[in-house]
Scaffold this motif. Structure first.
Motif, mmCIF file in Angstrom:
data_model
loop_
_atom_site.group_PDB
_atom_site.id
_atom_site.type_symbol
_atom_site.label_atom_id
_atom_site.label_comp_id
_atom_site.label_asym_id
_atom_site.label_seq_id
_atom_site.Cartn_x
_atom_site.Cartn_y
_atom_site.Cartn_z
ATOM 1 N N VAL A 1 -0.622 34.289 7.819
ATOM 2 C CA VAL A 1 -0.303 32.875 7.577
ATOM 3 C C VAL A 1 -0.344 32.537 6.092
ATOM 4 O O VAL A 1 -0.219 31.367 5.707
ATOM 5 C CB VAL A 1 -1.257 31.946 8.367
ATOM 6 N N GLY A 2 -0.496 33.554 5.237
ATOM 7 C CA GLY A 2 -0.532 33.324 3.802
ATOM 8 C C GLY A 2 0.799 33.621 3.137
ATOM 9 O O GLY A 2 1.714 34.185 3.745
ATOM 10 N N ASN A 3 0.903 33.228 1.879
ATOM 11 C CA ASN A 3 2.119 33.471 1.099
ATOM 12 C C ASN A 3 2.060 34.793 0.337
ATOM 13 O O ASN A 3 2.963 35.103 -0.439
ATOM 14 C CB ASN A 3 2.343 32.317 0.117
ATOM 15 N N THR A 4 0.990 35.533 0.526
ATOM 16 C CA THR A 4 0.845 36.844 -0.104
ATOM 17 C C THR A 4 0.663 37.897 0.988
ATOM 18 O O THR A 4 0.470 37.562 2.166
ATOM 19 C CB THR A 4 -0.359 36.872 -1.061
ATOM 20 N N LYS A 5 0.695 39.163 0.598
ATOM 21 C CA LYS A 5 0.530 40.227 1.592
ATOM 22 C C LYS A 5 -0.876 40.186 2.189
ATOM 23 O O LYS A 5 -1.818 39.612 1.609
ATOM 24 C CB LYS A 5 0.782 41.589 0.953
ATOM 25 N N ALA A 6 -1.027 40.812 3.342
ATOM 26 C CA ALA A 6 -2.328 40.936 3.986
ATOM 27 C C ALA A 6 -2.506 42.385 4.446
ATOM 28 O O ALA A 6 -1.525 43.084 4.725
ATOM 29 C CB ALA A 6 -2.450 39.992 5.171
ATOM 30 N N VAL A 7 -3.763 42.808 4.483
ATOM 31 C CA VAL A 7 -4.087 44.167 4.910
ATOM 32 C C VAL A 7 -5.258 44.100 5.880
ATOM 33 O O VAL A 7 -6.206 43.337 5.676
ATOM 34 C CB VAL A 7 -4.465 45.064 3.709
ATOM 35 N N ALA A 8 -5.182 44.883 6.940
ATOM 36 C CA ALA A 8 -6.286 44.945 7.904
ATOM 37 C C ALA A 8 -6.454 46.370 8.401
ATOM 38 O O ALA A 8 -5.518 47.180 8.340
ATOM 39 C CB ALA A 8 -6.018 44.003 9.076
ATOM 40 N N PHE A 9 -7.651 46.672 8.872
ATOM 41 C CA PHE A 9 -7.924 47.934 9.545
ATOM 42 C C PHE A 9 -8.312 47.628 10.987
ATOM 43 O O PHE A 9 -9.048 46.675 11.249
ATOM 44 C CB PHE A 9 -9.059 48.698 8.862
ATOM 45 N N ALA A 10 -7.805 48.439 11.903
ATOM 46 C CA ALA A 10 -8.155 48.295 13.309
ATOM 47 C C ALA A 10 -8.840 49.564 13.796
ATOM 48 O O ALA A 10 -8.312 50.662 13.619
ATOM 49 C CB ALA A 10 -6.902 48.026 14.145
ATOM 50 N N GLY A 11 -10.025 49.407 14.370
ATOM 51 C CA GLY A 11 -10.703 50.510 15.029
ATOM 52 C C GLY A 11 -10.426 50.431 16.515
ATOM 53 O O GLY A 11 -10.461 49.345 17.110
ATOM 54 N N LEU A 12 -10.131 51.572 17.140
ATOM 55 C CA LEU A 12 -9.744 51.594 18.551
ATOM 56 C C LEU A 12 -10.623 52.580 19.318
ATOM 57 O O LEU A 12 -10.976 53.642 18.801
ATOM 58 C CB LEU A 12 -8.264 51.953 18.688
ATOM 59 N N SER A 13 -10.941 52.222 20.548
ATOM 60 C CA SER A 13 -11.923 52.985 21.319
ATOM 61 C C SER A 13 -11.300 54.103 22.139
ATOM 62 O O SER A 13 -11.721 54.371 23.261
ATOM 63 C CB SER A 13 -12.701 52.035 22.245
ATOM 64 N N ASN A 14 -10.287 54.746 21.576
ATOM 65 C CA ASN A 14 -9.655 55.874 22.249
ATOM 66 C C ASN A 14 -8.961 56.715 21.192
ATOM 67 O O ASN A 14 -8.415 56.177 20.225
ATOM 68 C CB ASN A 14 -8.638 55.391 23.295
ATOM 69 N N GLN A 15 -8.971 58.033 21.346
ATOM 70 C CA GLN A 15 -8.322 58.897 20.369
ATOM 71 C C GLN A 15 -6.807 58.772 20.423
ATOM 72 O O GLN A 15 -6.109 59.110 19.476
ATOM 73 C CB GLN A 15 -8.714 60.346 20.619
ATOM 74 N N ASN A 16 -6.290 58.247 21.538
ATOM 75 C CA ASN A 16 -4.852 58.037 21.707
ATOM 76 C C ASN A 16 -4.653 56.731 22.466
ATOM 77 O O ASN A 16 -4.345 56.741 23.660
ATOM 78 C CB ASN A 16 -4.230 59.221 22.466
#
Length: 225
Positions: free
Chosen positions: A170-185
């Motif tokens: 929702v910003g006028n600049t870039k955004a970066v996030a990391f997602a951790g997931l509870s499965n190897q696939n």
């Protein structure tokens, strides 16, 4: 001397059965590893098959089997302004049997990670840069309730397994996030792509009735995907 009562045999059997059932569920959902690690390898010679992958000989395992750099700037010059750099067992063999994976997500200004679901994983999101509007929708049985939140730098949010969810910059600049997931696939099903971009296409009569729209609208959407 304390009084004690012994359950009748039938109740004792039911209790034991319930305990055994609960234990079996626990084992089924969260199995204990039977080895220190199982680095995935395509070559099956002298290897053991675990979690749909062959295990590399432990004596040949090196540090790089557990390493991958995500210090990259993803290309967000697409229709939705998004780039997802996945780090699953396919990209990082050392993840095999560990039940975790990662995604590095780049958003262009006003970029969108469209509504999608992970069929095998809960997702834990942390914002590294920018401001994201995020949310997920519960099941039909729960009334399809929508939970949303605006996240800023260092904020975290959890998306329960299988629920449809999204992230919007929702910003006028870039955004970066990391997602951790509870499965190897963990897998991913992007809703619009799946419904309107299936191969072969879903019968338009099905979609017009499901979405209660004119067939021309369905035809247009199918051409977009």
């Amino acid at each position: 001397m304390m009084n004690s009562k012994v359950l009748p045999n039938k109740y004792a059997l039911v209790t034991l059965a319930l305990v055994a059932f609960a234990c079996s569920l626990t084992s089924a959902n969260d199995p204990s590893p039977l080895q220190d690690f199982c680095v995935a390898i395509d070559n099956h010679v002298s290897a053991v098959f675990v979690n749909e992958k062959f295990c590399k000989d432990p004596k040949l395992v090196i540090a790089d089997d557990f390493f991958r750099s995500v210090n990259i700037l993803g290309n967000t010059s697409n229709k939705v302004g998004l780039n997802v750099t996945a780090v699953t067992v396919e990209q990082l063999p050392g993840l095999n049997t560990l039940d975790i994976s990662l995604a590095h997500i780049d958003f262009a200004p006003h970029g969108l990670n469209p509504p999608h679901t992970h069929p095998r994983s809960t997702e834990f999101l942390i914002v590294i840069e920018g401001t994201l509007h995020v949310g997920f929708v519960t099941s039909n049985a729960d009334g399809n309730r929508l939970f949303t939140k605006v996240l800023n730098k260092r904020d975290v949010f959890v998306f329960p397994i299988c629920f449809i969810h999204f992230q919007l910059n929702v910003g006028n600049t870039k955004a970066v996030a990391f997602a951790g997931l509870s499965n190897q696939n963990p897998g991913v099903i992007t809703i619009a792509n799946t419904i309107f971009g299936s191969n072969p296409p879903i019968n338009q009569d099905v979609l017009t009735k499901a979405f209660q729209v004119d067939k021309n609208v369905v035809n247009y959407l199918q051409h977009q995907f």
